[in-house]
Design an enzyme around this catalytic site. Structure first.
Site, PDB file in Angstrom:
ATOM      1  N   ALA A  95       0.860  -1.180   0.000  1.00 20.89           N
ATOM      2  CA  ALA A  95       0.000   0.000   0.000  1.00 20.89           C
ATOM      3  C   ALA A  95       0.897   1.230   0.000  1.00 20.89           C
ATOM      4  CB  ALA A  95      -0.894  -0.009   1.230  1.00 20.89           C
TER       5      ALA A  95
ATOM      6  N   GLY B  31       0.672  -5.044   0.826  1.00 20.03           N
ATOM      7  CA  GLY B  31      -0.526  -5.160  -0.015  1.00 20.03           C
ATOM      8  C   GLY B  31      -0.272  -5.874  -1.335  1.00 20.03           C
TER       9      GLY B  31
ATOM     10  N   GLU C   7      -0.575  -9.305  -0.530  1.00 20.28           N
ATOM     11  CA  GLU C   7      -1.979  -9.579  -0.186  1.00 20.28           C
ATOM     12  C   GLU C   7      -2.859  -9.714  -1.432  1.00 20.28           C
ATOM     13  OE1 GLU C   7      -1.780  -6.259   2.746  1.00 20.28           O
ATOM     14  OE2 GLU C   7      -2.877  -7.652   4.019  1.00 20.28           O
TER      15      GLU C   7
ATOM     16  N   GLU D 113       4.415  -5.011   7.300  1.00 18.23           N
ATOM     17  CA  GLU D 113       3.645  -3.901   7.875  1.00 18.23           C
ATOM     18  C   GLU D 113       3.948  -3.631   9.349  1.00 18.23           C
ATOM     19  OE1 GLU D 113       2.373  -6.231   5.848  1.00 18.23           O
ATOM     20  OE2 GLU D 113       0.809  -5.404   4.566  1.00 18.23           O
TER      21      GLU D 113
HETATM   22  N1  CAA Z   1       4.610   3.224  -0.669  1.00 17.52           N
HETATM   23  C1  CAA Z   1       5.031   4.373  -1.223  1.00 17.52           C
HETATM   24  N2  CAA Z   1       6.155   4.490  -1.943  1.00 17.52           N
HETATM   25  C2  CAA Z   1       6.913   3.401  -2.090  1.00 17.52           C
HETATM   26  C3  CAA Z   1       6.554   2.163  -1.531  1.00 17.52           C
HETATM   27  C4  CAA Z   1       5.336   2.092  -0.792  1.00 17.52           C
HETATM   28  N3  CAA Z   1       4.870   0.949  -0.269  1.00 17.52           N
HETATM   29  N4  CAA Z   1       7.503   1.263  -1.847  1.00 17.52           N
HETATM   30  C5  CAA Z   1       8.423   1.914  -2.583  1.00 17.52           C
HETATM   31  N5  CAA Z   1       8.072   3.194  -2.741  1.00 17.52           N
HETATM   32  C6  CAA Z   1       8.795   4.250  -3.439  1.00 17.52           C
HETATM   33  C7  CAA Z   1       9.980   4.754  -2.647  1.00 17.52           C
HETATM   34  O1  CAA Z   1       9.566   5.696  -1.687  1.00 17.52           O
HETATM   35  C8  CAA Z   1      10.837   5.322  -3.733  1.00 17.52           C
HETATM   36  O2  CAA Z   1      10.314   6.596  -4.069  1.00 17.52           O
HETATM   37  P1  CAA Z   1      11.335   7.854  -4.263  1.00 17.52           P
HETATM   38  O3  CAA Z   1      12.182   7.468  -5.451  1.00 17.52           O
HETATM   39  O4  CAA Z   1      10.405   8.994  -4.540  1.00 17.52           O
HETATM   40  O5  CAA Z   1      12.134   7.944  -3.003  1.00 17.52           O
HETATM   41  C9  CAA Z   1      10.589   4.402  -4.917  1.00 17.52           C
HETATM   42  O6  CAA Z   1       9.366   3.730  -4.635  1.00 17.52           O
HETATM   43  C10 CAA Z   1      11.669   3.359  -5.086  1.00 17.52           C
HETATM   44  O7  CAA Z   1      11.816   2.693  -3.847  1.00 17.52           O
HETATM   45  P2  CAA Z   1      13.243   2.487  -3.113  1.00 17.52           P
HETATM   46  O8  CAA Z   1      14.149   3.643  -3.421  1.00 17.52           O
HETATM   47  O9  CAA Z   1      12.970   2.184  -1.686  1.00 17.52           O
HETATM   48  O10 CAA Z   1      13.761   1.202  -3.918  1.00 17.52           O
HETATM   49  P3  CAA Z   1      14.736   0.063  -3.397  1.00 17.52           P
HETATM   50  O11 CAA Z   1      15.016  -0.789  -4.582  1.00 17.52           O
HETATM   51  O12 CAA Z   1      15.887   0.661  -2.642  1.00 17.52           O
HETATM   52  O13 CAA Z   1      13.894  -0.765  -2.294  1.00 17.52           O
HETATM   53  C11 CAA Z   1      11.901  -1.934  -1.511  1.00 17.52           C
HETATM   54  C12 CAA Z   1      12.773  -1.516  -2.728  1.00 17.52           C
HETATM   55  C13 CAA Z   1      12.685  -2.946  -0.675  1.00 17.52           C
HETATM   56  C14 CAA Z   1      10.681  -2.597  -2.104  1.00 17.52           C
HETATM   57  C15 CAA Z   1      11.543  -0.692  -0.675  1.00 17.52           C
HETATM   58  O14 CAA Z   1      11.026   0.305  -1.541  1.00 17.52           O
HETATM   59  C16 CAA Z   1      10.508  -0.971   0.384  1.00 17.52           C
HETATM   60  O15 CAA Z   1      10.832  -1.557   1.418  1.00 17.52           O
HETATM   61  N6  CAA Z   1       9.250  -0.512   0.152  1.00 17.52           N
HETATM   62  C17 CAA Z   1       8.191  -0.556   1.150  1.00 17.52           C
HETATM   63  C18 CAA Z   1       7.676  -1.960   1.363  1.00 17.52           C
HETATM   64  C19 CAA Z   1       6.623  -1.976   2.445  1.00 17.52           C
HETATM   65  O16 CAA Z   1       6.880  -1.693   3.603  1.00 17.52           O
HETATM   66  N7  CAA Z   1       5.373  -2.323   2.044  1.00 17.52           N
HETATM   67  C20 CAA Z   1       4.249  -2.426   2.965  1.00 17.52           C
HETATM   68  C21 CAA Z   1       3.382  -1.219   2.836  1.00 17.52           C
HETATM   69  S1  CAA Z   1       2.106  -1.162   4.047  1.00 17.52           S
HETATM   70  C22 CAA Z   1       0.828  -2.074   3.431  1.00 17.52           C
HETATM   71  O17 CAA Z   1       0.917  -2.699   2.390  1.00 17.52           O
HETATM   72  C23 CAA Z   1      -0.451  -2.017   4.246  1.00 17.52           C
HETATM   73  C24 CAA Z   1      -1.500  -3.011   3.944  1.00 17.52           C
HETATM   74  O18 CAA Z   1      -1.485  -4.136   4.407  1.00 17.52           O
HETATM   75  C25 CAA Z   1      -2.658  -2.679   3.140  1.00 17.52           C
END
Ligand code: CAA
Length: 257
Positions: free
Chosen positions: A65, A108, A111, A131
């Site tokens: 998400a 998500g 999911e 999460e």
């Molecule tokens: N939401 C918003 N933006 C996100 C994102 C997310 N879930 N995942 C990645 N992005 C964005 C980053 O902020 C980044 O944007 P900027 O270039 O503007 O900074 C861009 O995508 C590229 O990401 P990274 O620079 O972090 O890329 P990476 O290759 O270094 O890392 C990754 C990749 C390991 C996937 C890392 O991006 C990450 O850990 N992302 C978040 C994963 C996460 O925690 N997901 C759970 C979300 S909560 C949820 O899903 C709730 C639910 O149950 C409904």
């Protein structure tokens, strides 16, 4: 309809929805989920479509998400706007859903893959429900569907540690049904989708309904439903065709009725 966050394509009888927010690794913002739902609805109601496929890019199925979109929410706001209620629509789809997962399927993203019926992973796929490390719990069905898919202790391990697992481990846990080389993932997923699409659609729907019931019903009720559903099959022209074709040593030609 012009979509901004997804691509939509049709290959033969397979409707394909591709998450397409590369700048955010396909993070699932509200608009993307609404667009996906609209595309799902159109494929669900289009008689020419027998199977729906969800996929992303090679780098990311979806990284969860959208964290930017939800970071300032309060509990009261989440309740007032029924946050995540548009994530439930996929559960009402009666046609088989195939997820082709390459790269990150986190939060998500994992999911929505779990909400599909068949999950095929590329060798580079990475699954996690991270999460809890963000100060929330999975809210797109992950606590329920992951535990049902892989068992309680493995789901607890993944959810409480947030650790990322690769495709091989996902296969061994039963989170995915097949792993394909990353380069040929789409080809292999489409081959599976086409095989399902060649079935009689009412039969594919009945099979999906019966298997999904295992997630919701006690065994005795599920067995009753299975019996009702096999009875309905005998009114299908396709049942006669399938069995006659077998006895006549030819391939069946199903008409979807
Ligand atoms: N939401 C918003 N933006 C996100 C994102 C997310 N879930 N995942 C990645 N992005 C964005 C980053 O902020 C980044 O944007 P900027 O270039 O503007 O900074 C861009 O995508 C590229 O990401 P990274 O620079 O972090 O890329 P990476 O290759 O270094 O890392 C990754 C990749 C390991 C996937 C890392 O991006 C990450 O850990 N992302 C978040 C994963 C996460 O925690 N997901 C759970 C979300 S909560 C949820 O899903 C709730 C639910 O149950 C409904």
């Amino acid at each position: 309809m012009i979509y901004e966050n997804i691509l939509v394509d049709v290959k033969s009888h397979v409707g394909i929805i591709t998450f397409n927010r590369p700048q955010a690794l396909n993070a699932l913002n509200n608009q993307l989920v609404d667009e996906m739902n609209l595309a799902l609805q159109q494929f669900e109601t289009d008689d020419a479509i027998h199977v729906i496929m969800l996929t992303g890019s090679e780098k990311a199925f979806a990284a969860g998400a959208d964290i930017r979109e939800m970071k300032d929410k309060t509990s009261a706001q989440a309740q007032a706007e029924s946050f995540l209620s548009n994530w439930d629509y996929i559960n009402s789809i009666t046609k088989p859903l195939v997820a082709a997962v390459s790269g990150f399927a986190l939060g998500g993203g994992c999911e929505f893959a779990l909400a599909c019926d068949v999950i095929i992973a590329g060798e580079n796929a990475k699954f996690a429900l991270p999460e809890t490390g963000l100060g929330i719990i999975p809210g797109g069905g992950g606590t329920q569907r992951l535990a049902r898919a892989v068992g309680k202790v493995r789901a607890m391990d993944m959810i409480l540690t947030g650790r990322m697992i690769d495709a091989a481990e996902a296969l061994s846990l039963g989170l995915v049904s097949r792993v394909a080389p990353t380069a040929t993932l789409m080809q292999e997923a489409l081959a599976v989708a086409n095989k399902i699409a060649a079935l009689s659609l009412p039969v594919a729907r009945a099979a999906k309904r019966a298997v999904k019931a295992t997630q919701e019903m006690p065994l005795s009720e599920g067995l009753k439903l299975e019996r009702e559903l096999i009875y309905t099959c005998f009114d299908l022209e396709d049942q006669k065709e399938g069995m006659n074709a077998f006895l006549e040593k030819r391939k069946p030609v199903f008409k979807g009725r």
